[in-house]
Design an enzyme around this catalytic site. Structure first.
Site, PDB file in Angstrom:
ATOM      1  N   GLU A   1     -69.100 -40.654  28.801  1.00 59.67           N
ATOM      2  CA  GLU A   1     -70.297 -41.087  29.514  1.00 59.67           C
ATOM      3  C   GLU A   1     -70.372 -42.601  29.616  1.00 59.67           C
ATOM      4  O   GLU A   1     -70.723 -43.155  30.667  1.00 59.67           O
ATOM      5  CB  GLU A   1     -71.553 -40.560  28.803  1.00 59.67           C
TER       6      GLU A   1
ATOM      7  N   THR B   1     -37.068 -23.150   8.251  1.00 53.02           N
ATOM      8  CA  THR B   1     -36.767 -23.549   9.631  1.00 53.02           C
ATOM      9  C   THR B   1     -36.039 -24.880   9.667  1.00 53.02           C
ATOM     10  O   THR B   1     -35.105 -25.079  10.440  1.00 53.02           O
ATOM     11  CB  THR B   1     -38.069 -23.621  10.445  1.00 53.02           C
TER      12      THR B   1
ATOM     13  N   ALA C   1     -45.169 -17.096   9.421  1.00 54.42           N
ATOM     14  CA  ALA C   1     -45.984 -16.373  10.400  1.00 54.42           C
ATOM     15  C   ALA C   1     -46.631 -15.149   9.768  1.00 54.42           C
ATOM     16  O   ALA C   1     -47.832 -14.893   9.947  1.00 54.42           O
ATOM     17  CB  ALA C   1     -45.117 -15.969  11.589  1.00 54.42           C
TER      18      ALA C   1
END
EC number: 3.5.4.26
Length: 376
Positions: free
Chosen positions: A53, A196, A314
């Site tokens: 804004e 990983t 995961a």
């Protein structure tokens, strides 16, 4: 499309210019309109810099008096790193403010009430769903008090994440990988398990992203690499790993190793010497506590986490109900034997399976690209 919707959509487009740079603040765009023409535009570029804004009002200058301001999120009403936007709007003499979504942060909310109390016409709710989706990280964090977690997985059609020996390059198509790099740009932290790192030795950088996950984006934001976060209970990450190398734009790597309490001190010191920040966190079941790891990231201002870890990470996240969104790339390939997508997650009956609500189903470079949210 009426004028209010047109100008508010433009504000959503402007907000996208800050994607990846505003965390832990939301994306916000603003448009100042007078006499049916745009006299000022702005977006929030980075936490600590002026809000949308204020940027739009500065561009509008004296034309802001008596104008209508369209903003994607309710103007803040508190003094933080910057003064309240509600006060800036009042001082500029605007006549009307149209907001897509209310601010869910109780500390910052109340801007519309302040404006209305001062005689400004206010409206809220137009394109609210689109505005909330654009800022789903911010809204999720405000709701649950922990980081937004996006789990990205590339899988074969028979549900394999890697061959039996761990090879996973490349299951998905180049087009899918470009979209995955857009996710890396979006979220401030990219989390993997040490497995990983040892198996793939990834760079974990942003390269040639395809920003189609973000429908309001017209022009890409400046690219930047996320924090590279490694869950590494025993500090086994090699100090020579590629994630310590500068990024494709010459950026110094930001590496955070989350080790378990009592990890070998010599390994921790070697990682610090390589340039990593190291944190020792409580263990749970012999591994770094996932809940404590996420809490630590939020304390650091890392409010969104892209998980590209292997099946163990995961599976643990899904089992604990810590995933807020899924991005799945299903490749038209069959591996037969290999590593499943989620290790450590097991249910006894189909009726007990964790349900997902599909939000996107698209073909992408021969793959099937899915986005989904947990049910319930």
């Amino acid at each position: 499309m009426d004028l209010d919707e047109r100008f508010l959509r433009r504000a959503l487009q402007l907000a996208e210019r800050g994607r990846g740079h505003t965390h832990p603040n939301p994306l916000v765009g603003a448009v100042v309109v007078k006499g049916g023409r745009v006299v000022g535009e702005g977006f929030h570029p980075r936490a600590g810099l002026p809000h949308a804004e204020v940027c739009a009002l500065e561009e509008a200058g004296p034309e802001a008096r008596g104008a209508t301001v369209y903003v994607t999120l309710e103007p803040c009403n508190h003094l933080g790193r910057t003064p309240p936007c509600s006060l800036a709007l009042l001082q500029a003499g605007v006549a009307r403010v149209v907001v897509a979504a209310r601010d869910p942060n109780p500390v910052a909310a109340g801007g519309l009430e302040r404006l209305k109390g001062a005689g400004v016409q206010v409206e809220a709710g137009l394109l609210e769903e689109e505005a909330r989706l654009q800022n789903e990280v911010f809204f999720t964090v405000q709701r649950k008090g922990s980081p937004f977690v996006l789990l990205k997985m590339a899988l074969t059609l028979d549900g394999r994440a890697a061959a039996p020996g761990g090879d996973a390059r490349w299951i998905s198509s180049p087009e899918s990988r470009r979209v995955a790099h857009a996710y890396r740009q979006w979220l401030p932290a990219l989390l993997v398990g040490v497995g990983t790192v040892l198996q793939d030795d990834p760079h974990l950088t942003v390269r040639d992203p395809d920003f189609r996950p973000f429908p309001h984006m017209l022009e890409p934001p400046p690219l930047r690499d996320p924090w590279k976060v490694v869950l590494d209970t025993e500090a086994r990450t090699p100090p020579t790993a590629r994630l310590f190398r500068p990024g494709p734009r010459g950026e110094a790597p930001k590496v955070l190793i989350l080790a378990g309490a009592g990890a070998p001190k010599d390994r921790l010191k070697a990682l610090e010497a390589a340039g990593a920040e190291v944190a020792e966190l409580p263990r749970e079941g012999g591994r770094v506590s996932l809940e404590r790891a996420l809490a630590f990231l939020l304390e650091r201002g890392l409010d969104g986490v892209l998980v590209e870890g292997g099946p163990k990470v995961a599976g643990a996240l899904v089992e604990r109900g810590l995933v807020d969104k899924y991005a799945l790339f299903l490749a038209p390939k069959l591996l037969g034997e290999g590593r499943g997508a989620l290790e450590g997650l097991a249910v006894e009956k189909v009726a007990e399976a964790k349900g997902l609500r599909l939000a996107r189903v698209e073909r992408l470079g021969g793959d099937l690209w899915l986005e989904a949210y947990p049910e319930g």
